[in-house]
Every structure is written in structure tokens, then in C-alpha cells.
Design a protein around this motif. Structure first.
Motif, PDB file in Angstrom:
ATOM      1  N   THR A 115      11.169  -1.080  -3.663  1.00 53.01           N
ATOM      2  CA  THR A 115      11.054  -0.552  -5.017  1.00 53.01           C
ATOM      3  C   THR A 115       9.987   0.521  -5.027  1.00 53.01           C
ATOM      4  O   THR A 115       8.875   0.294  -4.533  1.00 53.01           O
ATOM      5  N   PHE A 116      10.335   1.669  -5.567  1.00 55.52           N
ATOM      6  CA  PHE A 116       9.455   2.833  -5.548  1.00 55.52           C
ATOM      7  C   PHE A 116       8.750   3.033  -6.880  1.00 55.52           C
ATOM      8  O   PHE A 116       9.281   2.706  -7.935  1.00 55.52           O
ATOM      9  N   GLY A 117       7.561   3.631  -6.793  1.00 54.67           N
ATOM     10  CA  GLY A 117       6.873   4.077  -7.994  1.00 54.67           C
ATOM     11  C   GLY A 117       7.403   5.427  -8.425  1.00 54.67           C
ATOM     12  O   GLY A 117       8.371   5.941  -7.878  1.00 54.67           O
ATOM     13  N   LYS A 118       6.734   6.017  -9.427  1.00 56.72           N
ATOM     14  CA  LYS A 118       7.186   7.293  -9.976  1.00 56.72           C
ATOM     15  C   LYS A 118       6.646   8.485  -9.214  1.00 56.72           C
ATOM     16  O   LYS A 118       7.091   9.604  -9.418  1.00 56.72           O
TER      17      LYS A 118
ATOM     18  N   GLY B  77      13.212  18.671  -4.184  1.00 57.90           N
ATOM     19  CA  GLY B  77      14.669  18.655  -4.138  1.00 57.90           C
ATOM     20  C   GLY B  77      15.281  18.092  -2.875  1.00 57.90           C
ATOM     21  O   GLY B  77      16.475  18.271  -2.632  1.00 57.90           O
ATOM     22  N   ARG B  78      14.477  17.413  -2.063  1.00 59.80           N
ATOM     23  CA  ARG B  78      15.001  16.877  -0.808  1.00 59.80           C
ATOM     24  C   ARG B  78      14.881  15.362  -0.768  1.00 59.80           C
ATOM     25  O   ARG B  78      14.397  14.732  -1.700  1.00 59.80           O
ATOM     26  N   GLY B  79      15.342  14.781   0.342  1.00 58.39           N
ATOM     27  CA  GLY B  79      15.206  13.340   0.515  1.00 58.39           C
ATOM     28  C   GLY B  79      13.787  12.961   0.870  1.00 58.39           C
ATOM     29  O   GLY B  79      12.944  13.806   1.140  1.00 58.39           O
ATOM     30  N   LEU B  80      13.517  11.670   0.844  1.00 60.16           N
ATOM     31  CA  LEU B  80      12.183  11.178   1.157  1.00 60.16           C
ATOM     32  C   LEU B  80      12.032  10.967   2.655  1.00 60.16           C
ATOM     33  O   LEU B  80      12.991  10.620   3.347  1.00 60.16           O
TER      34      LEU B  80
ATOM     35  N   GLN C 145       4.765   0.743   1.789  1.00 60.42           N
ATOM     36  CA  GLN C 145       5.062   1.962   2.527  1.00 60.42           C
ATOM     37  C   GLN C 145       4.771   3.181   1.652  1.00 60.42           C
ATOM     38  O   GLN C 145       4.856   3.110   0.424  1.00 60.42           O
TER      39      GLN C 145
ATOM     40  N   LEU D 139       3.504   2.695   7.087  1.00 61.50           N
ATOM     41  CA  LEU D 139       3.722   1.334   6.588  1.00 61.50           C
ATOM     42  C   LEU D 139       2.484   0.524   6.875  1.00 61.50           C
ATOM     43  O   LEU D 139       1.934   0.596   7.983  1.00 61.50           O
TER      44      LEU D 139
ATOM     45  N   GLN E 223       8.132  13.507  -0.373  1.00 67.28           N
ATOM     46  CA  GLN E 223       9.355  14.200  -0.731  1.00 67.28           C
ATOM     47  C   GLN E 223       9.031  15.645  -1.046  1.00 67.28           C
ATOM     48  O   GLN E 223       8.283  15.925  -1.990  1.00 67.28           O
TER      49      GLN E 223
ATOM     50  N   HIS F 286       9.604   8.906   5.464  1.00 63.91           N
ATOM     51  CA  HIS F 286       8.627   7.834   5.643  1.00 63.91           C
ATOM     52  C   HIS F 286       7.355   8.376   6.289  1.00 63.91           C
ATOM     53  O   HIS F 286       7.405   9.137   7.255  1.00 63.91           O
TER      54      HIS F 286
ATOM     55  N   PHE G 106       5.190   8.938  -2.754  1.00 64.93           N
ATOM     56  CA  PHE G 106       5.613   7.702  -3.392  1.00 64.93           C
ATOM     57  C   PHE G 106       5.138   6.502  -2.586  1.00 64.93           C
ATOM     58  O   PHE G 106       5.203   6.514  -1.351  1.00 64.93           O
TER      59      PHE G 106
ATOM     60  N   TYR H  10       5.851   7.306   1.201  1.00 65.39           N
ATOM     61  CA  TYR H  10       6.856   8.305   1.525  1.00 65.39           C
ATOM     62  C   TYR H  10       6.449   9.643   0.916  1.00 65.39           C
ATOM     63  O   TYR H  10       5.727   9.697  -0.077  1.00 65.39           O
TER      64      TYR H  10
END
Lengths: 113, 113
Positions: free
Chosen positions: A102-105, A40-43, A33, A48, A37, A45, A88, A35
Motif C-alpha cells: 500500500t502506497f502513500g500519496k 508520468g512514468r512507472g515507479l 519500501q 527496502l 517516480q 524501487h 513514495f 520508490y
């Protein structure tokens, strides 16, 4: 443990150009998936893609998946200043009650007007 | 519309305090997650839960605990806050019916002094 790793870490382009971000991962996945961002906020989607799919489109987004190389790419076409954000990739593991992502950087994309 | 609400946008706590971060989702999702996000490290999974009163450790559970007494609420607890727990905390929920995509809250920026 970090499963997905995005490349590049940062990308700066002009409005109207295309932006390509890559993601590599290490172990087998069911789906991958992407995402977004904003600072300073949420991710949120974006898209997928399942392991048996090779390409998927959603509006100006195009995602490819190469399971033999364990890599994915996200292409944003005709970028806009509003696309400025961190992007991400996330890979899944487990199933049912153990399902997790699991997310990347991340890749920080800056689109200059 | 889907909604994941984190109780605080910003929190400042002192070393040694017990800290509660609350997260509520209104989508009847089974799975809920707590991540922390630090510059250069991306998102790392702390704990997740697939049902009421159930919990699973993520990649970095040390120094944290969680509580899920009701399906819609997932709390992250810092038993004795330390300065290295200063971070952005992100809550998310998901459900197999959504293809396991995650819905995120806006995040809580916690500073431990």
C-alpha cells in the motif's frame, strides 16, 4: 485505504543540499519500501528496510525506520537535479498469496540547479 | 533486465466502452498488481493476482475486473468505462525471491470521454 503518508507533500531544494522525506504508517509491517517516480512514468524501487532493521544505506540514500513511532525517513544526500521526482513509501500487508503493498500519496521533490 | 510491459502508453475511450489494459512481465513472477494513480490520491490498489486464474480485490475494485490466463499476463478490464475512470494505470509484478519489491510498467494514461 492509505497506509503510509509522506511528509512533506512537496519539497524544493538547491543542488548539493540534502533532502529528507518522512513516512508515517498505521499498522504493523514486515517491511517498508521506498520508490521513486519520474514525471508520468512507472515507479522504480529504491530501497527496502525490514521491520527488525533501524537504518539502511544505498549510495546517497539513507533510510531509517522507527517501528515504535511507526515512521520512516528517506534522506538523499548531495542532491542533484536528476533527483527531481516523486518519492513514495510503501508498506506491506498480508503474506504469501495475500501479499500486497500500500502506497502513500508521495512527496514531490524538486532539486534546482 | 527485468521488464514489465504495458500495451499502451496513452488510450482514449468513450463512455460505455469496454476497455482492456494489458500487462506482460518476463520475470516469471507469481504476483501481479494493478494500481491507479490520481493527483492528490497517490496509488490505489485495484486488483492483484498471486497465481494463474487467481485474483484478489484490492482497495478500489468497483467497476473493474481482471483476467490472468497465463502467468506472464495480467489484464485489467473496464466493463463499461466511465469518466471517473480517467486515470494513470500502473501494472507491477513481484516475487518472494526479490524480497517482494515491485517492478512497475511505464503506465497507461487512460482518458474516458
Amino acid at each position: 485505504s492509505q497506509q503510509g503518508e509522506e511528509d512533506p507533500q512537496a519539497l524544493s531544494i538547491q543542488e548539493g543540499e540534502n533532502a529528507t522525506m518522512n513516512c508515517s504508517y498505521k499498522t504493523s509491517i514486515n517491511n517498508l519500501q521506498w520508490y521513486r517516480q519520474n514525471s508520468g512514468r512507472g515507479l522504480v524501487h529504491l530501497i527496502l528496510i525490514r521491520s527488525n532493521e533501524r537504518e539502511k544505506h544505498s549510495g546517497r540514500l539513507r533510510v531509517t525506520l522507527d517501528t515504535s513511532k511507526k515512521s520512516s525517513s528517506l534522506l538523499i544526500t548531495a542532491s542533484r537535479a536528476a533527483d527531481t521526482a516523486s518519492y513514495f513509501c510503501a508498506t506491506d500487508s498480508g503474506g504469501g498469496s495475500n501479499y500486497k503493498l500500500t502506497f502513500g500519496k508521495g512527496t514531490l521533490l524538486t532539486v534546482n540547479p | 533486465d527485468v521488464k514489465v510491459t504495458q500495451s499502451s502508453r496513452y488510450l482514449v475511450k468513450r463512455t460505455g466502452e469496454k476497455v482492456f489494459l494489458e500487462c506482460v512481465q518476463d520475470m516469471d513472477h507469481e504476483n501481479m498488481f494493478w494500481y491507479r494513480q490520481d493527483p492528490g490520491l497517490g496509488l490505489r490498489l485495484i486488483y492483484f493476482s498471486y497465481d494463474v486464474k487467481m485474483k484478489e480485490k484490492g482497495d478500489i475494485p468497483e467497476g473493474y475486473s481482471v483476467s490472468r490466463e497465463k502467468k506472464e499476463r495480467f489484464s485489467l478490464i473496464l466493463e463499461s468505462a466511465s469518466t471517473n475512470q480517467t486515470s494513470m494505470y500502473l501494472c507491477a509484478s513481484s516475487f518472494i525471491g526479490t524480497g517482494w519489491k515491485l517492478f512497475f510498467g511505464s503506465g497507461t494514461q487512460l482518458s474516458v470521454l
